[in-house]
Each structure stands twice: as structure tokens, then as C-alpha cells.
Design a protein around this motif. Sequence first.
Motif, mmCIF file in Angstrom:
data_model
loop_
_atom_site.group_PDB
_atom_site.id
_atom_site.type_symbol
_atom_site.label_atom_id
_atom_site.label_comp_id
_atom_site.label_asym_id
_atom_site.label_seq_id
_atom_site.Cartn_x
_atom_site.Cartn_y
_atom_site.Cartn_z
ATOM 1 N N GLY A 66 -10.188 -2.681 17.981
ATOM 2 C CA GLY A 66 -9.876 -3.982 17.395
ATOM 3 C C GLY A 66 -9.394 -3.905 15.959
ATOM 4 O O GLY A 66 -9.124 -4.921 15.336
ATOM 5 N N GLY A 67 -9.264 -2.696 15.427
ATOM 6 C CA GLY A 67 -8.853 -2.535 14.028
ATOM 7 C C GLY A 67 -7.387 -2.194 13.890
ATOM 8 O O GLY A 67 -6.624 -2.206 14.864
ATOM 9 N N TRP A 68 -7.013 -1.880 12.679
ATOM 10 C CA TRP A 68 -5.632 -1.518 12.383
ATOM 11 C C TRP A 68 -5.325 -0.122 12.893
ATOM 12 O O TRP A 68 -6.205 0.713 13.046
ATOM 13 C CB TRP A 68 -5.388 -1.559 10.880
ATOM 14 N N ASN A 69 -4.037 0.126 13.115
ATOM 15 C CA ASN A 69 -3.600 1.463 13.507
ATOM 16 C C ASN A 69 -3.145 2.238 12.260
ATOM 17 O O ASN A 69 -3.105 1.685 11.157
ATOM 18 C CB ASN A 69 -2.503 1.382 14.583
ATOM 19 N N GLN A 106 -0.201 0.701 10.390
ATOM 20 C CA GLN A 106 -0.610 -0.462 9.593
ATOM 21 C C GLN A 106 -1.388 -0.025 8.348
ATOM 22 O O GLN A 106 -1.195 -0.580 7.266
ATOM 23 C CB GLN A 106 -1.470 -1.401 10.428
ATOM 24 N N LEU A 107 -2.270 0.953 8.502
ATOM 25 C CA LEU A 107 -3.034 1.453 7.354
ATOM 26 C C LEU A 107 -2.114 2.058 6.301
ATOM 27 O O LEU A 107 -2.329 1.869 5.100
ATOM 28 C CB LEU A 107 -4.070 2.484 7.800
ATOM 29 N N ALA A 108 -1.098 2.776 6.754
ATOM 30 C CA ALA A 108 -0.141 3.364 5.809
ATOM 31 C C ALA A 108 0.624 2.265 5.058
ATOM 32 O O ALA A 108 0.763 2.316 3.830
ATOM 33 C CB ALA A 108 0.826 4.290 6.535
ATOM 34 N N ALA A 109 1.099 1.265 5.796
ATOM 35 C CA ALA A 109 1.823 0.161 5.162
ATOM 36 C C ALA A 109 0.908 -0.589 4.190
ATOM 37 O O ALA A 109 1.311 -0.929 3.071
ATOM 38 C CB ALA A 109 2.381 -0.787 6.217
ATOM 39 N N HIS A 110 -0.310 -0.840 4.628
ATOM 40 C CA HIS A 110 -1.282 -1.527 3.779
ATOM 41 C C HIS A 110 -1.559 -0.722 2.503
ATOM 42 O O HIS A 110 -1.554 -1.275 1.397
ATOM 43 C CB HIS A 110 -2.575 -1.744 4.559
#
Length: 155
Positions: A39-42, A45-49
Motif C-alpha cells: 500500500g506504499g510508494w514504489n 515514486q520515492l526517487a521522485a519524492h
Amino acid sequence: MKQVLEYRTKLIDRLEGTVESFHQACLAVSNPFKAVDEGGWNTHQLAAHTRDVEKVVYGLRIRRTVEEDNPEFQNYDADEWIAANYNADEPLASILDELSASVKKAASMLRGLPPEAWSRLSSHETYGEGFTLQTWVERGLAHIQEHLETVQKAA
């Protein structure tokens, strides 16, 4: 004073080393679009964030604290930001290259500062006053480290 200067030099070195480790860890993940936690980020997404937070949160706070007298910073909502700005089609390598370049630019600037600049003050609309340049560098590093550990679990 010597210990403080050594600490700051090592802090900058750790910042650069951690972003390089993050870069490599993200590229090592076989499927960057698979959720890291249920249910979390991939990883993508973590890299972009992480890149975006470096640019619009900690990197910005570092630059403004150096350039302005006691700037005040707005709160940042990571979920709101990613919902409005995340692009799944953006190449992972490009995201990581931008993050690395941003950190390298900040590190270069930080290395050129006089010792007293690290004590320059800023404030935050929610958390109040008394945030030094050093505080923002430490928090920026901690943020990248946190996501490095998360991505390493996914690899």
C-alpha cells in the motif's frame, strides 16, 4: 571550533555519499514500480519524492537561509505534492541525475561558506523559529538516508 568545522565537512561528505548510495540503490531495484511496502510508494515514486523534497524543501531552505535574513518557510505536504506533480513516465535515471546534481550544487556552495554562515537563522510557519542552516543540512541528509534505507529493503 575545529571539531565543529570537521563535523560540517563530514556532514557535506555524508550528504554527497548518501545521495550516491541512494542513486545506486534505486537503479538496483528490478521493478521500480512495485510498491516497497504494501500500500506504499514504489521506488520510482520515492526517487521522485526525494528529488522534489531536495529541490523544493531542504535545498530551497538551505539556499534561502544563506541568501536571506531569517526567511520563513511554509509547510510541505508530501502526499499533496506527489499527487499534483508525480509523473510515472519520467525516466528513473533522469530523476536520480537531477537529485545528484542538486545535492552536488548545494555541497559546493556549503563548502565555500564561512563558518558563521552555518548559524544563520530561519523559521518555519508551523514549527517556529531558530532553525539554522546546519539544521536544514542535517534534515536534508536524514531525509535522503530514510529513503535510502527503504529502497535498500526493496532491492
